[in-house]
Every structure is written in C-alpha cells, then in structure tokens.
Design an enzyme around this catalytic site. Structure first.
Site, short mmCIF file in Angstrom:
data_model
loop_
_atom_site.label_atom_id
_atom_site.label_comp_id
_atom_site.label_asym_id
_atom_site.label_seq_id
_atom_site.Cartn_x
_atom_site.Cartn_y
_atom_site.Cartn_z
N TYR A 1 -2.22 -15.05 73.89
CA TYR A 1 -2.36 -16.47 73.56
C TYR A 1 -2.01 -17.33 74.79
O TYR A 1 -2.80 -18.16 75.24
CB TYR A 1 -1.45 -16.83 72.37
CG TYR A 1 -1.39 -18.31 72.10
CD1 TYR A 1 -2.50 -18.99 71.64
CD2 TYR A 1 -0.21 -19.03 72.33
CE1 TYR A 1 -2.45 -20.36 71.42
CE2 TYR A 1 -0.15 -20.39 72.11
CZ TYR A 1 -1.28 -21.05 71.65
OH TYR A 1 -1.23 -22.41 71.44
N PHE B 1 5.01 -28.26 73.19
CA PHE B 1 6.10 -27.44 72.70
C PHE B 1 5.87 -27.32 71.17
O PHE B 1 4.77 -26.98 70.79
CB PHE B 1 7.45 -28.01 73.18
CG PHE B 1 7.68 -27.61 74.64
CD1 PHE B 1 6.81 -28.03 75.65
CD2 PHE B 1 8.69 -26.74 74.99
CE1 PHE B 1 6.95 -27.61 76.97
CE2 PHE B 1 8.84 -26.31 76.32
CZ PHE B 1 7.98 -26.75 77.29
N HIS C 1 4.56 -21.45 60.57
CA HIS C 1 5.50 -22.32 61.29
C HIS C 1 6.74 -22.66 60.46
O HIS C 1 6.67 -22.78 59.24
CB HIS C 1 4.78 -23.61 61.74
CG HIS C 1 3.76 -23.33 62.80
ND1 HIS C 1 2.43 -23.58 62.62
CD2 HIS C 1 3.90 -22.79 64.03
CE1 HIS C 1 1.78 -23.21 63.72
NE2 HIS C 1 2.65 -22.73 64.58
N1 UDP Z 1 11.04 -19.01 62.51
C1 UDP Z 1 11.83 -18.41 61.53
N2 UDP Z 1 11.27 -18.17 60.31
C2 UDP Z 1 9.97 -18.48 60.00
C3 UDP Z 1 9.18 -19.10 61.00
C4 UDP Z 1 9.75 -19.34 62.24
O1 UDP Z 1 13.00 -18.10 61.76
O2 UDP Z 1 9.54 -18.22 58.86
C5 UDP Z 1 11.63 -19.29 63.82
C6 UDP Z 1 10.90 -18.61 64.97
O3 UDP Z 1 11.44 -17.35 65.22
C7 UDP Z 1 11.14 -19.61 66.11
C8 UDP Z 1 11.23 -20.97 65.40
O4 UDP Z 1 11.49 -20.68 64.03
O5 UDP Z 1 12.38 -19.34 66.72
C9 UDP Z 1 9.95 -21.76 65.50
O6 UDP Z 1 8.87 -20.92 65.13
P1 UDP Z 1 7.40 -21.45 64.86
O7 UDP Z 1 6.59 -20.27 64.41
O8 UDP Z 1 7.44 -22.64 63.97
O9 UDP Z 1 6.91 -21.95 66.30
P2 UDP Z 1 6.85 -21.18 67.71
O10 UDP Z 1 8.14 -21.55 68.42
O11 UDP Z 1 6.70 -19.72 67.48
O12 UDP Z 1 5.66 -21.80 68.37
#
Ligand code: UDP
Length: 341
Positions: free
Chosen positions: A144, A172, A192
């Site tokens: 990605y 971000f 997310h």
């Molecule tokens: N996260 C989590 N549980 C979930 C989805 C995300 O703990 O069900 C955590 C993930 O590991 C990251 C943060 O939340 O540290 C944000 O994740 P997201 O997938 O929203 O965005 P990313 O940072 O991957 O683009």
C-alpha cells in the site's frame, strides 16, 4: 475565488472524496465525480455531475476527458487496507499505481495540468523520529505504502516531462464526518478504529479488539494522529489554489500534529456516546508502528491551512452523529419492510 473552476473528483463517492465534493461545491467550484462505486456510495455525492466508470477502462476515461473541460483533477480512488495489500499486492499495484498512470496519461493528452493526489503517512514506514516532517526518509513497509510512493515518484517525472503540477498530500488518520450529518465513513468491511468503536457503542458489535497494549507508549496502545475529514478537504482546496498561484508542485504531510492512543480514542467515544465500549486485548496487528504523528507545519506555512476541528471530541462527535443517523434510518427501513411484508 480561484481560477480553477471545474474539478474532476476521481473516487468522489467514497469517504474522503464525498466530503471533498461538498467542500468544492461550497467553495464555488464545479465538480464532476468519476467513481466505479466498488467502495463508494451514490447517495454520498451531494451535488455536481456523476459519471460511473473505472480508471482501468481507457475508453470511458477518454470519453470523460473529451466531454468535460477540467481545470484540475483530484484522485481519491484506490484500495486502502494495509493488511490486504500484503496479501494481494497485485490488486494494490493495479488499483493504486497502474490506474493512476492511466489517469495521468489522460490528463497529459487533454492538457489538464493540475492534480491533487491522496498520498499517505504509510510512505514513511517505521518512524525514524517524531513528528514526521517532509524530510523524513520514505521507506514504506507494505505494498500500500510502496504503491503510493511510486505514484509520488511518477508525479515528479510527469512534472519534469510534461509540466503536470501536483500536490501530494500525505494523510495521517482521516476521521470524523460532515458536521451536518449528511455524509460520513461507510467502509465495508469497516477496519478503522473510530467507526468500529462507534459500532460497539451502538450495540452492533459486542466489543472492540485492541491490537496490542504492550507498545512503548504511556498506556501501551498505539498512538495516531487523527485529522478531521473536513479539515483534510480544506487543505485540498488550499493545495489547489497553491498549484494555480505558484505553478509549483508540492508535497506536504497532513495531520493535527497531536497524537491520541487507542485507549484515549475509546475514552472519547465513551464520553461522546454515553455508552459502554467493552474492550478485548488482542495481539499486535502486523505492521503497526507504535506512534505516527505528523509535523504539519509545512501545510500550515505553505498553504495557510489551519485545522478547524483539532479537538478529538469534535471528530468523534461528528462521526457519532453520522453513525446514529445511519443506524436510525436502517432501523426505519427494517420496520417498513417488516410492516409491508
Ligand atoms: N485499532 C484497534 N482496533 C481496531 C482497529 C484499529 O486497536 O479494531 C488500532 C490500530 O492497531 C491502530 C489504530 O487503532 O493502532 C488506528 O487504526 P486504523 O485502522 O483506524 O488506522 P491506521 O492507523 O491503520 O491507518
């Protein structure tokens, strides 16, 4: 008002793209949405002109550019899941790189010389230092991020060869929703953090999986920089104006410059919704850095951009309003179908 009046929004039916269409129309631009509706929603397009089509379909793309007279293009189309990109690299290089190349070549053929491109913090990989500024080394860890970086590099070449000026905006964590509640985040499947936590608050899911609580952070959970989707879109408008005014390509990082841990996000969700959000601690998700925080001073200085909703409570509040409206309308539809059956 800018001289760039007519904007082609590729992927304008998706989460960020649909908020961009709203922002463009509010700022007095004409918007044409081009979207294959594979992930987007027709009812998320609040106005402008809609053409259903795919960047892979060269005939449709050619007809789109031949029929329209666009001053600029914004490209939000593409696949967005890091984990999926590791399992299906071909899908990501095709959707995010090859299809964007089709778009660039069509732009050059039709003399459209301004592009705002949705890039990502994932081009940087594991942070060497924080906050992450534009000078940070770009060493993406997955297809990605690598695909997005390849497009940034292609854009530099297209600038040199064809004078195609671009603004690469490295997002971000985009979050939140239209403050009026009309559009918001609707991914299927949702991966997310904020929308999933809201589904738990709504009772659609039993608990939230927290991917690791043993990181080297104050509460052990990952820290991310959440930026309100409307603020992100305002930065795109500024970037478009900058391309026109300076005639120079640019690349900036877009975040709030503030980090929040998963637990802090969950606390905000509990506070905003007034509902319980049970947690289940799970193993770390592969490829998740402990902290990602943007240094967004360049965007502020070069574009004069100031986020309007830096507060996590506003971001979660707007997302909650949208999620609750969606849940109510689904319940109404179910009861209508039930009564007519
Ligand atoms: N996260 C989590 N549980 C979930 C989805 C995300 O703990 O069900 C955590 C993930 O590991 C990251 C943060 O939340 O540290 C944000 O994740 P997201 O997938 O929203 O965005 P990313 O940072 O991957 O683009």
């Amino acid at each position: 008002m800018s001289g760039l009046r007519s904007v082609l929004v590729v992927g304008g039916a998706g989460y960020i793209g649909s908020h961009m269409v709203k922002a463009l129309l509010e700022a007095g631009y004409e918007a044409t949405v081009f979207d294959n509706l594979s992930a987007g929603h027709r009812d998320a397009i609040l106005g402008g002109h809609f053409v259903q089509g795919d960047l892979a379909d060269l005939g449709t793309l050619e007809a789109l550019f031949a029929a329209g007279s666009f001053d600029a293009v914004m490209n939000f189309a593409g696949s967005i899941q890091v984990g999926e990109s590791v399992r299906k690299p071909g899908l990501y290089y095709r959707n995010n790189v090859a299809n964007t190349l089709n778009l660039l070549e069509a732009m050059v053929r039709h003399d459209v010389r301004h592009l705002v491109f949705s890039s990502t913090a994932a081009i940087f990989g594991e942070p060497a230092y924080l906050p992450i500024d534009e000078a940070h080394p770009a060493q993406p860890l997955n297809p990605y991020g690598r695909g997005k970086l390849m497009v940034e590099q292609m854009l530099a070449d297209f600038d040199r060869a064809h004078g195609l000026k671009s603004a690469c905006l490295r997002y971000f964590n985009a979050a939140g929703a239209d403050p009026a509640g009309r559009i918001g985040e609707r991914h299927e499947p949702e991966t997310h953090l904020i929308p999933i936590a809201l589904e738990v608050a709504l009772g659609k899911r039993r608990e939230l999986s927290v991917y690791g609580d043993d990181y080297d952070t104050p509460d052990g959970t990952c820290i991310r920089d959440y930026i309100h989707v409307d603020d992100l879109c305002q930065a795109h408008l500024r970037a478009l104006e900058s391309l026109r005014n300076t005639g120079r390509s640019l690349a900036v990082n877009l975040g709030n410059g503030q980090g929040f841990s998963v637990r802090q996000v969950v606390d905000a969700v509990r506070e905003v919704t007034g509902h319980a959000v049970p947690l289940r601690i799970e193993p770390r998700r592969p490829g998740d850095p402990a902290r990602l925080i943007a240094d967004s001073r360049a965007a502020r200085q070069q574009l004069g951009w100031v986020p309007r909703y830096p507060d996590l409570g506003d971001i979660v509040g707007h997302a909650w309003q949208f999620a609750s409206i969606q849940a109510r309308s689904r319940a109404e539809n179910r009861s209508k179908t039930g009564s007519s059956a």
